[in-house]
Design an enzyme around this catalytic site. Sequence first.
Site, short mmCIF file in Angstrom:
data_model
loop_
_atom_site.label_atom_id
_atom_site.label_comp_id
_atom_site.label_asym_id
_atom_site.label_seq_id
_atom_site.Cartn_x
_atom_site.Cartn_y
_atom_site.Cartn_z
N THR A 1 0.85 -1.20 0.00
CA THR A 1 0.00 0.00 0.00
C THR A 1 0.89 1.25 0.00
O THR A 1 2.02 1.19 0.48
CB THR A 1 -0.87 -0.05 1.27
N GLY B 1 -11.10 -1.46 3.65
CA GLY B 1 -10.11 -1.42 4.73
C GLY B 1 -10.02 -0.06 5.39
O GLY B 1 -10.95 0.75 5.33
N THR C 1 -0.37 1.65 7.18
CA THR C 1 -0.40 0.49 6.30
C THR C 1 -0.37 -0.78 7.14
O THR C 1 0.32 -0.83 8.17
CB THR C 1 0.77 0.50 5.31
N1 ASP Z 1 -4.30 -1.28 5.16
C1 ASP Z 1 -4.64 -1.82 3.87
C2 ASP Z 1 -5.97 -2.51 3.97
O1 ASP Z 1 -6.22 -3.19 4.95
C3 ASP Z 1 -3.62 -2.78 3.35
C4 ASP Z 1 -2.20 -2.36 3.46
O2 ASP Z 1 -1.86 -1.39 4.11
O3 ASP Z 1 -1.34 -3.02 2.81
O4 ASP Z 1 -6.73 -2.44 3.05
#
Ligand code: ASP
Length: 339
Positions: free
Chosen positions: A208, A238, A259
């Site tokens: 992300t 998310g 993230t």
């Molecule tokens: N936080 C993001 C989600 O849960 C994923 C990520 O940060 O890689 O959608």
Amino acid sequence: MGITLFSRREILSAASIFAGGYALQLQADEPPAGRKRFAIAIHGGAGKSPKGDEAPAVEKSLAEALGIGEKILKEGGTSLDAVEQVIRFLEDDPLFNAGRGAVFNAAGGHELDASIMDGKTKACGAVAAVRTIRHPISLSRLVMEKTRHVLLASDGAEQFADEMKVERVENSWFDTERQRKNWEKEKAEAAKQSGTGRSPLASEHLGTVGCVALDTHGNLAAGTSTGGLTNKKYGRVGDSPIVGAGTYADNATCAVSCTGIGEQFIRHAVAYDVSARMAYLKQPLKEAVAEILAKKLRPNDGGIIAVGADGTIAMDFSTAGMARAAADSSGRREVKIGR
Ligand code: ASP
């Protein structure tokens, strides 16, 4: 008769009024003592460090993204522009799980989430579960600037994109072989360990992207963009488009982008919590970030980048690594993936 002494700042801003010169006003913003003129931090996802020759490619891309943001800030541009442009660049890079290169969901397609926030006004905008938007971060900014809403989802967000003449692409445009392989692997893992509520690939590189910035006018901004978690359920949203969870900015405290396992960041209102700890507990930025990662979240849940109103930068994580980069007006410049 007393003599009135004007500060350099007052003379410059008076001059800018006479000159009608916005550009001159931009140059005239001198930070108060102890505050950096500008500062910027970027993340490219937490998790395990990317493998093999992917690591140098990720570093190279982050360095380029950092250059884009740094240039905008150095030239007196706004933190919002720096955040948007940095994230747009990373959304086009298939190495990151945002825009092109987004993960596959359980239905074999892509649903993207993003948000952006202006620390000066608390204005914010976000899009969730969009399937055809090339740059979700820019659509988020349009939600912030052109509507009275904060979050638009799915078909409605895409209809709004058409109204705004924002670029749309086929959902398959987001496909990459790399993410298809991750999806196959994840499906096999998920079949083995179901019902834990935790991504079996919590220790993989997640990818992300996020950016936080302080500009020379003293304004903070934050943004985050993602394809979410591999093999997520159709319609799952998310933390990244949830203001207060994945993204937050307040000129009085800090700008934050997170993230990791989004459900955890939503449960603990992580991005807002960093700001609240600074405001109510008077915790320094780095301490607030470290404490949330160590005490509120679980090991391996993810990472946080933040910049304080004084230009302090925090980049911390509870995973093995987090792709990250930072620069500020004192000459600091770094790009890192592991510890
Ligand atoms: N936080 C993001 C989600 O849960 C994923 C990520 O940060 O890689 O959608």
